[in-house]
Design an enzyme around this catalytic site. Structure first.
Site, PDB file in Angstrom:
ATOM      1  CG  HIS A  61     -12.724 -43.899  29.847  1.00 18.60           C
ATOM      2  ND1 HIS A  61     -13.565 -42.805  29.989  1.00 18.60           N
ATOM      3  CD2 HIS A  61     -13.499 -44.996  29.992  1.00 18.60           C
ATOM      4  CE1 HIS A  61     -14.793 -43.215  30.201  1.00 18.60           C
ATOM      5  NE2 HIS A  61     -14.791 -44.556  30.212  1.00 18.60           N
ATOM      6  CB  CYS A 112      -5.812 -45.414  17.628  1.00 18.27           C
ATOM      7  SG  CYS A 112      -6.291 -46.550  18.933  1.00 18.27           S
ATOM      8  CB  CYS A 120     -10.170 -38.274   8.626  1.00 18.89           C
ATOM      9  SG  CYS A 120     -11.563 -39.153   7.917  1.00 18.89           S
ATOM     10  CG  HIS A 128      -9.619 -47.510  15.009  1.00 19.23           C
ATOM     11  ND1 HIS A 128      -8.977 -48.642  14.562  1.00 19.23           N
ATOM     12  CD2 HIS A 128      -9.015 -47.163  16.173  1.00 19.23           C
ATOM     13  CE1 HIS A 128      -8.019 -48.964  15.419  1.00 19.23           C
ATOM     14  NE2 HIS A 128      -8.021 -48.074  16.409  1.00 19.23           N
ATOM     15  CG  HIS A 134      -8.288 -49.478  20.398  1.00 21.00           C
ATOM     16  ND1 HIS A 134      -7.482 -49.772  19.325  1.00 21.00           N
ATOM     17  CD2 HIS A 134      -8.214 -50.570  21.209  1.00 21.00           C
ATOM     18  CE1 HIS A 134      -6.943 -50.960  19.466  1.00 21.00           C
ATOM     19  NE2 HIS A 134      -7.376 -51.474  20.609  1.00 21.00           N
ATOM     20  CB  CYS A 220       1.992  20.439  39.925  1.00 22.51           C
ATOM     21  SG  CYS A 220       3.021  21.886  39.752  1.00 22.51           S
ATOM     22  CG  HIS A 515      -0.332  24.235  38.235  1.00 19.61           C
ATOM     23  ND1 HIS A 515       0.124  23.513  39.318  1.00 19.61           N
ATOM     24  CD2 HIS A 515      -1.524  23.704  37.894  1.00 19.61           C
ATOM     25  CE1 HIS A 515      -0.770  22.592  39.628  1.00 19.61           C
ATOM     26  NE2 HIS A 515      -1.771  22.676  38.772  1.00 19.61           N
TER      27      HIS A 515
END
Lengths: 561, 410
Positions: A61, A112, A120, A128, A134, A220, A515
């Site tokens: 779509h 839309c 909403c 709608h 749509h 080391c 060390h």
């Protein structure tokens, strides 16, 4: 208005004609188109190998809609009603983004795509779409496209680009910096991920991330610094996410950063055999000649040299010296008084802090302030040789003591008069060092090796250091206010100044024969002792009871710019 | 996926931290501007409240103040209850927003398959589990040192890892005897290379290797005849006498000599420059030789070094200027078989060009140098006479000529 306007383009023109302000779409759109065409190419390349769900193609779509109406409606909706790219757009959004049925701003207004209609998500947008057929609507807060026919939100890479672009512009128009975006694989990485489906997740009890290092003959000092570096959280993140862009064509025989990058790969490879760092040693010796030579080296010196070489190899090749870099950024050379640090390489981002030095003239009380970058802080341990006050006589017993002493005003004495800019004469003065800017990794060097009066000795006094450190008392703003009160009063601490210990380098033995070993932290609270190729478990008590020569602290909270 | 600490919440932070009082005053001013008829609407985005108060927009569900009347609005905002409710509302809205953001992110990664890809199939981690046993490290390995080997990045020799640092020091020409060791090393390598074959090289390298013995993994060979070559690999391969092993080294050389030879012959400015990056190069007034110490050599000043560099790079040989009529002067053509006609002093040439090859040569025949023993090497004279012949009598020539070359080593 919406009664006679039926397309978003018309609506857009309508908005413009009403003086809604101009929306810079021209040039950017051209660029956008160029972008989207390249993504098309990419997509066709990897599409066949990707399974059904693996699509950034949206749905049928959406494709249909795009082919008939193009991307213009998306652009308008995004730049006006989702990510407002101008003040005018924000006004339009505030005005239009309300549900046309219940007149509320919430919840989740959708627009839309086919006609100018806001509603909403609580049923009205659904009403709608069913009544008007749509199918496609856009969420005006997040910009996601909802396909009613598919009954789900759909994702399309082309639309995504438009959205991202608009969002960036929106942030800019609000004066915000670029938004942090989580990593998302690009097409190359996507194919790599598919080709290698196995994932390795280091658990607290796994050996991944740990590796012994073979002693190459008194090396080391190198092993322990490498252990500390490879366990630096932020450095690890940097290298494991493959961020290094090499200026030597990824030639790890020339670039120390590439070599370190390779080390990180080795540490996390799961291989249990100890590593031989011969290439690294060769690189360091070639690039830091003063360190070269087969003898006992100072781990601290090596650390600084390694950072220096890394820093040099990180730099952008065209701007080879800091000075050039500075010139390119600021246009005029740096003045001596204010040596601003401008490098943004990973080493400087992590290790560089700013040390403020205030010299106060005793005659006129004029203050001369300079700020210098630092990579580490060297702390004196013995009694202060020149001090007279009682505080100077005491020997520090904790890291906090050392830092307190480090940031204490120091009287420079009559033999070291400094020319004061205020009174234009040589005057006695006091000098105080404070932290202007804290680095992400704060490294402390306890000066255990004393070379004074031809007397060389090691100071083995126990200096306690905390697992969590708060640097607030040593900050410039804090310390300078305290000058007159003598001592640190308790202040509310700033969480941004809090640090956690993540590595400790220890020296055992005497000055000429000794060390180095290192304690490193892994997975937040697991401690390991690294003695060349031997890696053993340790506890935090072991660490805190150790002598400590170099202490590495990492910031607890990081902020994104 | 969502980075910890940067969850969209962080992004919303500025909005969160807006003090209520600011919201109110700004709200007021917005209303003012709305009243004065500016294109309609407050700058909603940041303070949603404003938009909600916006009469024109028809807002005002829930606990929101009625539209229109500015005074009513102001009084409503000053009432602590309404204010509290509004603050709650805004907070709720922002929280919803933030959550929705995450929800969408996850939804997208699930829908596009990214989540599955990122998860992949977890590797079994049992093989990486730590071992906690007395005397063992976390990997479960005992601390028994297995002899580890590594390849020197400088000379490509195979050696014991635990002896790498002392080896590298000498290999890179540092330390107490570095200068003479380096010069000898350089010398050896050119002789072999310039001769087109390892004439005498076997002997020279052998004696060198002798001292280098303790670095090699294979210690059994320590008592071998002095003249037998002893490079770790070749020695192992060729167990026979000198002849065989030197032929072993020959093959080794030949494989390598090509590049070095061409370096020598052409001696481009590039290569000279490379060489001068390695050594000090200042010509001594007494010995008339180039100093082979490192660039930091304390004996010569950087001005002196610079002068030599200028001279060399401009094409002149620094040593010829002082010693033109020397009996050992030869042409490079004679040496390399092709190339320049410049008169070059043999010793100067030796050291100069050798330094280049030192840089390039990774063949096993050159020793990374060692102690101060002077027993070594074919002289340049010997080399010249025996050019391009593979001689099995190399050891002899080496002995006979060692004295003639002694001057170089002091």
């Amino acid at each position: 208005m919406s009664s006679h306007v039926h397309s978003w383009s018309q609506f857009y023109r309508c908005l413009l004609s009403r003086g809604g302000g101009s929306v810079g779409t021209g040039g950017d759109e051209a660029r956008l188109d160029a972008h989207s065409s390249t993504t098309h190419l990419h997509r066709t390349k990897w599409e066949p190998s990707i399974c059904e769900i693996m699509s950034m193609e949206g749905c049928v779509h959406l494709s249909e809609f795009k082919s008939t109406k193009g991307t213009q409606p998306f652009r308008i909706i995004y730049s006006f009603f989702v990510f407002c790219t101008s003040k005018a757009a924000r006004q339009q959004k505030a005005k239009w983004c309300v549900c046309s049925v219940c007149a509320a701003h919430a919840p989740r207004i959708h627009a839309c795509l086919h006609c100018i209609h806001f509603a909403c998500y609580q049923g009205h947008i659904q009403d709608h779409t069913t009544s008007m057929q749509h199918n496609l609507v856009v969420d005006v807060e997040q910009g996601q496209i909802l396909c009613m026919a598919c009954g789900d939100y759909v994702y399309d890479s082309e639309i995504r680009r438009i959205a991202v672009n608009c969002k960036e512009k929106a942030r800019r128009s609000l004066g915000l910096s670029t938004e942090y975006r989580a990593w998302a694989p690009d097409s190359v990485e996507m194919t790599l991920l598919q080709a290698h489906p196995k994932r390795r997740r280091p658990t607290p009890n796994s050996t991944i991330g740990l590796r012994g290092l073979i002693n190459l003959g008194n090396t080391c000092f190198m092993s322990c610094i490498i252990q500390a570096l490879t366990h630096t959280p932020l450095l690890r993140d940097y290298f494991l996410s493959d961020k290094h862009v090499c200026q030597f064509n990824n030639d790890s025989t020339r670039c120390l950063v590439c070599e370190i990058s390779r080390l990180f790969q080795e540490f996390y490879s799961g291989n249990k055999a100890p590593l031989i760092l011969h290439k690294l040693l060769h690189l360091i010796w070639t690039h830091a000649r003063h360190l070269a030579g087969y003898e006992q080296q100072d781990a601290h010196e090596f650390f600084i040299a390694a950072l220096d070489v890394l820093h040099r190899h990180c730099q952008v090749p065209t701007l080879s010296t800091p000075r050039e870099f500075y010139l390119s950024v600021h246009g005029n050379p740096p003045s001596n008084g204010d040596s601003t640090h401008t490098c943004s390489c990973i080493i400087d981002q992590i290790f560089t802090g700013g040390l403020q030095s205030d010299v106060v003239c005793q005659a006129c009380n004029g203050v001369s302030t300079t700020i210098d970058p630092f990579w580490d802080i060297s702390l004196d341990l013995g009694p202060c040789p020149y001090g007279t006050s009682k505080a100077d006589k005491t020997v520090p017993t904790s890291l906090a003591d050392c830092l307190e002493r480090f940031t204490r005003p120091e009287h420079l004495g009559s033999s070291a008069k400094i020319k004061c800019n205020g009174c234009q004469s040589y005057q006695e003065s006091t000098k105080q060092l404070t932290m202007k800017k804290l680095p992400i990794v704060c490294s402390f060097h306890l000066k255990r090796f004393e070379h004074s009066n031809r007397l060389h000795k090691k100071i083995s006094t126990f200096i306690s250091f905390p697992e969590h450190l708060d640097m607030t008392p040593f900050m410039s703003n804090r310390r300078n206010n305290n000058n007159n009160h003598n001592g640190i009063t308790t202040h509310p601490t700033d969480i941004n100044n809090r640090y956690s210990l993540f590595a400790v380098v220890n020296h055992v033995g005497s000055l000429d024969a000794g060390h180095y070993t290192a304690y490193v932290r892994q997975h937040r609270d697991q401690w390991y002792k690294c003695d060349d190729h031997m890696i053993t478990r340790a506890t935090i008590q072991d660490v805190l009871q150790s002598e400590g020569y170099l202490l590495f602290y990492h910031k607890q909270i990081l902020e994104y710019d | 996926m969502v980075h910890p600490g940067v969850v969209p919440l962080g992004e919303e932070k500025p909005r969160w931290s807006l003090p209520v009082s600011t919201v109110r005053t700004r709200g007021q001013s917005e209303v003012w501007s709305a009243q004065s008829g500016v294109g309609g609407g407050g700058e909603g985005e940041e303070e949603e409240e404003e938009a909600e108060e916006e009469g024109e927009a028809g807002g005002g569900g829930g606990g929101r103040a009625g539209a229109g009347d500015r005074m009513a609005l102001v009084s409503a905002l000053t009432s602590p209850d309404t204010l509290e409710a509004l603050a709650q509302f805004v907070a709720q809205e922002l929280l919803d927003d933030a959550i929705l953001n995450v929800v969408f992110e996850v939804h997208q990664s699930v829908k596009t398959g990214l989540l599955v890809l990122e998860m992949g199939s977890l590797e079994e981690d049992t093989k990486f589990l730590q071992v906690s046993a007395e005397g063992l490290d976390v990997f479960g390995q005992a601390p028994v040192k297995k002899q580890q080997e590594c390849v020197c990045p400088s000379c490509s020799r195979n050696l014991a890892a635990s002896r790498f640092a002392p080896h590298l020091e000498k290999c890179m020409g540092m330390g107490r005897n570095s200068s003479r060791i380096a010069s000898r090393r350089i010398q050896n390598s050119t002789k072999e290379n310039s001769g087109g074959g390892p004439v005498g090289g076997g002997g020279a390298a052998a004696s060198d290797d002798d001292e280098d013995e303790d670095w090699l993994v294979d210690r059994k060979r320590k008592k071998r005849d002095k003249n037998s070559p002893r490079r770790s690999k070749n020695a192992k391969l060729a167990k026979a006498g000198d002849g065989v092993s030197s032929s072993g080294s020959n093959s080794n050389n030949n494989s390598n000599s090509g590049s070095v030879e061409s370096t020598l012959a052409s001696g481009s400015a590039e290569e000279k420059r490379a060489m001068l990056k390695q050594i000090c190069g200042v010509v001594s007034e007494h010995t008339r030789k180039m100093c082979t110490r490192s660039l930091r050599c304390p004996q010569h000043s950087s001005e002196q070094r610079q002068a030599v560099r200028d001279q060399v790079l401009s094409g002149a040989d620094p040593t010829t200027t002082t010693r033109a009529a020397d009996s050992t002067t030869i042409t490079t053509r004679g040496l390399g078989g092709e190339g320049e006609d410049i008169q070059v002093d043999i010793d100067g040439l030796d050291e100069g060009q050798l330094a280049t090859s030192w840089d390039n040569d990774h063949s096993n025949t050159t020793s990374p140098a060692d102690s101060t023993s002077t027993n070594n090497s074919t002289s340049s004279l010997a080399r010249r006479t025996k050019t391009k012949k593979k001689s099995s009598s190399s050891s002899k020539s080496s002995k006979s000529s060692s004295s003639s070359h002694g001057s170089l080593l002091d």
